[in-house]
Design a protein around this motif. Structure first.
Motif, PDB file in Angstrom:
ATOM      1  N   GLN A 136       0.855  -1.182   0.000  1.00  0.00           N
ATOM      2  CA  GLN A 136       0.000   0.000   0.000  1.00  0.00           C
ATOM      3  C   GLN A 136       0.893   1.234   0.000  1.00  0.00           C
ATOM      4  O   GLN A 136       1.750   1.412   0.878  1.00  0.00           O
ATOM      5  N   LEU A 137       0.713   2.091  -0.991  1.00  0.00           N
ATOM      6  CA  LEU A 137       1.533   3.286  -1.135  1.00  0.00           C
ATOM      7  C   LEU A 137       1.065   4.389  -0.200  1.00  0.00           C
ATOM      8  O   LEU A 137      -0.021   4.312   0.385  1.00  0.00           O
ATOM      9  N   ASP A 138       1.855   5.436  -0.101  1.00  0.00           N
ATOM     10  CA  ASP A 138       1.471   6.572   0.724  1.00  0.00           C
ATOM     11  C   ASP A 138       0.214   7.259   0.198  1.00  0.00           C
ATOM     12  O   ASP A 138      -0.454   7.989   0.934  1.00  0.00           O
ATOM     13  N   THR A 139      -0.104   7.029  -1.060  1.00  0.00           N
ATOM     14  CA  THR A 139      -1.305   7.607  -1.674  1.00  0.00           C
ATOM     15  C   THR A 139      -2.549   6.772  -1.399  1.00  0.00           C
ATOM     16  O   THR A 139      -3.637   7.100  -1.874  1.00  0.00           O
ATOM     17  N   ASP A 140      -2.405   5.660  -0.670  1.00  0.00           N
ATOM     18  CA  ASP A 140      -3.471   4.699  -0.394  1.00  0.00           C
ATOM     19  C   ASP A 140      -3.829   3.847  -1.610  1.00  0.00           C
ATOM     20  O   ASP A 140      -4.811   3.106  -1.584  1.00  0.00           O
ATOM     21  N   ARG A 141      -3.046   3.970  -2.670  1.00  0.00           N
ATOM     22  CA  ARG A 141      -3.175   3.026  -3.761  1.00  0.00           C
ATOM     23  C   ARG A 141      -2.184   1.886  -3.530  1.00  0.00           C
ATOM     24  O   ARG A 141      -1.433   1.897  -2.556  1.00  0.00           O
ATOM     25  N   PHE A 142      -2.188   0.885  -4.428  1.00  0.00           N
ATOM     26  CA  PHE A 142      -1.424  -0.342  -4.196  1.00  0.00           C
ATOM     27  C   PHE A 142      -0.589  -0.702  -5.413  1.00  0.00           C
ATOM     28  O   PHE A 142      -0.937  -0.361  -6.553  1.00  0.00           O
ATOM     29  N   ILE A 143       0.494  -1.434  -5.160  1.00  0.00           N
ATOM     30  CA  ILE A 143       1.259  -2.058  -6.242  1.00  0.00           C
ATOM     31  C   ILE A 143       1.583  -3.493  -5.840  1.00  0.00           C
ATOM     32  O   ILE A 143       1.631  -3.822  -4.655  1.00  0.00           O
ATOM     33  N   PHE A 144       1.780  -4.327  -6.844  1.00  0.00           N
ATOM     34  CA  PHE A 144       2.278  -5.682  -6.622  1.00  0.00           C
ATOM     35  C   PHE A 144       3.761  -5.739  -6.976  1.00  0.00           C
ATOM     36  O   PHE A 144       4.208  -5.097  -7.939  1.00  0.00           O
ATOM     37  N   LEU A 145       4.509  -6.524  -6.215  1.00  0.00           N
ATOM     38  CA  LEU A 145       5.857  -6.908  -6.584  1.00  0.00           C
ATOM     39  C   LEU A 145       5.778  -8.335  -7.096  1.00  0.00           C
ATOM     40  O   LEU A 145       5.442  -9.252  -6.341  1.00  0.00           O
ATOM     41  N   ASP A 146       6.032  -8.515  -8.387  1.00  0.00           N
ATOM     42  CA  ASP A 146       5.911  -9.797  -9.080  1.00  0.00           C
ATOM     43  C   ASP A 146       4.441 -10.186  -9.284  1.00  0.00           C
ATOM     44  O   ASP A 146       3.530  -9.566  -8.731  1.00  0.00           O
ATOM     45  N   SER A 147       4.260 -11.215 -10.092  1.00  0.00           N
ATOM     46  CA  SER A 147       2.914 -11.675 -10.466  1.00  0.00           C
ATOM     47  C   SER A 147       2.645 -13.064  -9.913  1.00  0.00           C
ATOM     48  O   SER A 147       3.538 -13.915  -9.889  1.00  0.00           O
ATOM     49  N   TYR A 148       1.395 -13.256  -9.490  1.00  0.00           N
ATOM     50  CA  TYR A 148       0.940 -14.579  -9.075  1.00  0.00           C
ATOM     51  C   TYR A 148      -0.566 -14.639  -9.277  1.00  0.00           C
ATOM     52  O   TYR A 148      -1.276 -13.697  -8.911  1.00  0.00           O
ATOM     53  N   GLU A 149      -1.053 -15.733  -9.856  1.00  0.00           N
ATOM     54  CA  GLU A 149      -2.495 -15.861 -10.110  1.00  0.00           C
ATOM     55  C   GLU A 149      -3.219 -16.104  -8.788  1.00  0.00           C
ATOM     56  O   GLU A 149      -3.052 -17.147  -8.153  1.00  0.00           O
ATOM     57  N   LEU A 150      -4.013 -15.149  -8.393  1.00  0.00           N
ATOM     58  CA  LEU A 150      -4.702 -15.207  -7.107  1.00  0.00           C
ATOM     59  C   LEU A 150      -5.952 -16.068  -7.195  1.00  0.00           C
ATOM     60  O   LEU A 150      -6.645 -16.072  -8.212  1.00  0.00           O
ATOM     61  N   SER A 151      -6.242 -16.766  -6.106  1.00  0.00           N
ATOM     62  CA  SER A 151      -7.444 -17.598  -6.069  1.00  0.00           C
ATOM     63  C   SER A 151      -7.905 -17.757  -4.627  1.00  0.00           C
ATOM     64  O   SER A 151      -7.164 -17.458  -3.678  1.00  0.00           O
ATOM     65  N   GLY A 152      -9.123 -18.223  -4.468  1.00  0.00           N
ATOM     66  CA  GLY A 152      -9.643 -18.574  -3.155  1.00  0.00           C
ATOM     67  C   GLY A 152      -9.653 -17.423  -2.174  1.00  0.00           C
ATOM     68  O   GLY A 152      -9.902 -16.264  -2.516  1.00  0.00           O
ATOM     69  N   GLU A 153      -9.356 -17.746  -0.919  1.00  0.00           N
ATOM     70  CA  GLU A 153      -9.418 -16.764   0.169  1.00  0.00           C
ATOM     71  C   GLU A 153      -8.408 -15.639  -0.014  1.00  0.00           C
ATOM     72  O   GLU A 153      -8.691 -14.476   0.316  1.00  0.00           O
ATOM     73  N   VAL A 154      -7.246 -15.960  -0.561  1.00  0.00           N
ATOM     74  CA  VAL A 154      -6.230 -14.935  -0.780  1.00  0.00           C
ATOM     75  C   VAL A 154      -6.736 -13.899  -1.781  1.00  0.00           C
ATOM     76  O   VAL A 154      -6.593 -12.689  -1.581  1.00  0.00           O
ATOM     77  N   ARG A 155      -7.358 -14.366  -2.845  1.00  0.00           N
ATOM     78  CA  ARG A 155      -7.916 -13.434  -3.829  1.00  0.00           C
ATOM     79  C   ARG A 155      -8.982 -12.549  -3.189  1.00  0.00           C
ATOM     80  O   ARG A 155      -9.026 -11.329  -3.436  1.00  0.00           O
ATOM     81  N   GLU A 156      -9.830 -13.136  -2.363  1.00  0.00           N
ATOM     82  CA  GLU A 156     -10.880 -12.363  -1.685  1.00  0.00           C
ATOM     83  C   GLU A 156     -10.264 -11.294  -0.785  1.00  0.00           C
ATOM     84  O   GLU A 156     -10.749 -10.152  -0.742  1.00  0.00           O
ATOM     85  N   GLN A 157      -9.200 -11.637  -0.075  1.00  0.00           N
ATOM     86  CA  GLN A 157      -8.534 -10.675   0.792  1.00  0.00           C
ATOM     87  C   GLN A 157      -7.949  -9.511  -0.006  1.00  0.00           C
ATOM     88  O   GLN A 157      -8.089  -8.344   0.380  1.00  0.00           O
ATOM     89  N   VAL A 158      -7.291  -9.841  -1.126  1.00  0.00           N
ATOM     90  CA  VAL A 158      -6.684  -8.802  -1.958  1.00  0.00           C
ATOM     91  C   VAL A 158      -7.761  -7.884  -2.525  1.00  0.00           C
ATOM     92  O   VAL A 158      -7.625  -6.650  -2.487  1.00  0.00           O
ATOM     93  N   MET A 159      -8.822  -8.465  -3.027  1.00  0.00           N
ATOM     94  CA  MET A 159      -9.876  -7.654  -3.631  1.00  0.00           C
ATOM     95  C   MET A 159     -10.558  -6.761  -2.600  1.00  0.00           C
ATOM     96  O   MET A 159     -10.904  -5.607  -2.881  1.00  0.00           O
ATOM     97  N   ALA A 160     -10.730  -7.265  -1.396  1.00  0.00           N
ATOM     98  CA  ALA A 160     -11.344  -6.459  -0.340  1.00  0.00           C
ATOM     99  C   ALA A 160     -10.455  -5.268   0.032  1.00  0.00           C
ATOM    100  O   ALA A 160     -10.945  -4.163   0.290  1.00  0.00           O
ATOM    101  N   LEU A 161      -9.151  -5.490   0.053  1.00  0.00           N
ATOM    102  CA  LEU A 161      -8.210  -4.415   0.397  1.00  0.00           C
ATOM    103  C   LEU A 161      -8.124  -3.345  -0.690  1.00  0.00           C
ATOM    104  O   LEU A 161      -7.945  -2.162  -0.390  1.00  0.00           O
ATOM    105  N   THR A 162      -8.250  -3.784  -1.952  1.00  0.00           N
ATOM    106  CA  THR A 162      -7.939  -2.904  -3.084  1.00  0.00           C
ATOM    107  C   THR A 162      -9.175  -2.417  -3.840  1.00  0.00           C
ATOM    108  O   THR A 162      -9.073  -2.056  -5.006  1.00  0.00           O
TER     109      THR A 162
END
Length: 249
Positions: free
Chosen positions: A35-61
């Motif tokens: 989470q950046l100082d602007t309250d936006r987000f970036i990823f470091l590297d790529s990974y196909e999100l699924s399941g509970e982890v995907r839900e957590q990421v989507m809720a945050l972003t």
């Protein structure tokens, strides 16, 4: 390895995922969310999100809309780039020359991931590209070169392949040191007499510059957490174990 999203504090999460060699042996992989100082987000590297982890990421972003960029740090980690570009179509996609060559259909930014221009956009992070070894080796299977990213606020180091750690809780943890230099490093050395010395000096510099590291997030191994003052001697010890083979090349 189980999919997990680990909150390391100060707006930094390490996402652990699976990567199977030959469909059998899971050596793990990862990406990180910042989470950046602007309250936006970036990823470091790529990974196909699924399941509970995907839900957590989507809720945050805000269902992904707050993700402004995906920074693909390792030239040979291309497997999940298409999935990330699909899931976050509004995000600027950064990568190396190899990313662009391997996946020309994706909307890559003209600014390479290792450029000063990208580093300047994200002052929350410190970057360092491997020295003395090829960033993109032409030798098959030699993936020691990468761009490392350090997040001072959370004391988290995100690294792919260059440095590694054994999987936690398994037999390898009992026989391998807590962190080690990629065995492929000796074959990644540039064809220069001083290459090994340059690499060793670079690792020593990192051990000092990022000595406050407490969260060592490695790709094909695990997250290792250090207490204050432990990271620098661990990395220097790893270098000393590798140095004889590097200098004998």
């Amino acid at each position: 390895m189980a999919h997990a999203m680990i909150d390391l504090g100060q707006g930094f999460w390490n996402i652990r995922g699976a990567f199977r060699i030959g469909g059998l042996i899971d050596v793990g992989t990862h990406c990180s969310l910042l989470q950046l100082d602007t309250d936006r987000f970036i990823f470091l590297d790529s990974y196909e999100l699924s399941g509970e982890v995907r839900e957590q990421v989507m809720a945050l972003t805000r269902q992904g809309q707050a993700v402004e960029a995906i920074l693909n740090l390792h030239p040979f980690h291309t497997l999940h780039c298409e999935a990330m570009a699909r899931d976050f179509p509004q995000a600027t996609l950064y990568g190396s020359a190899r990313h662009q060559q391997q996946l020309p259909q994706l909307p890559w930014s003209p600014d390479r991931i290792e450029s000063d221009a990208v580093a300047a956009r994200y002052p929350e992070l410190e970057f360092s590209i491997t020295q003395g070894i090829e960033y993109i080796s032409a030798k098959p299977g030699v993936h020691a070169g990468s761009l490392l990213a350090y997040h001072p606020a959370s004391k988290s180091l995100h690294v792919d392949d260059t440095f590694a750690a054994p999987p936690q809780g398994g037999l390898l943890e009992k026989f391998l040191p807590e962190i080690f230099i990629s065995p492929a490093t000796r074959w990644a050395l540039k064809p220069e007499a001083s290459a090994a010395a340059i690499y060793c000096d670079w690792v020593t510099h990192l051990a000092n510059q990022w000595q406050d590291t407490q969260n060592f997030c490695a790709a094909h191994s695990d997250l290792v957490q250090f207490k204050a003052g432990e990271f620098k001697p661990a990395l220097l010890a790893a270098l000393e174990r590798a140095r004889p083979k590097l200098l004998s090349n």
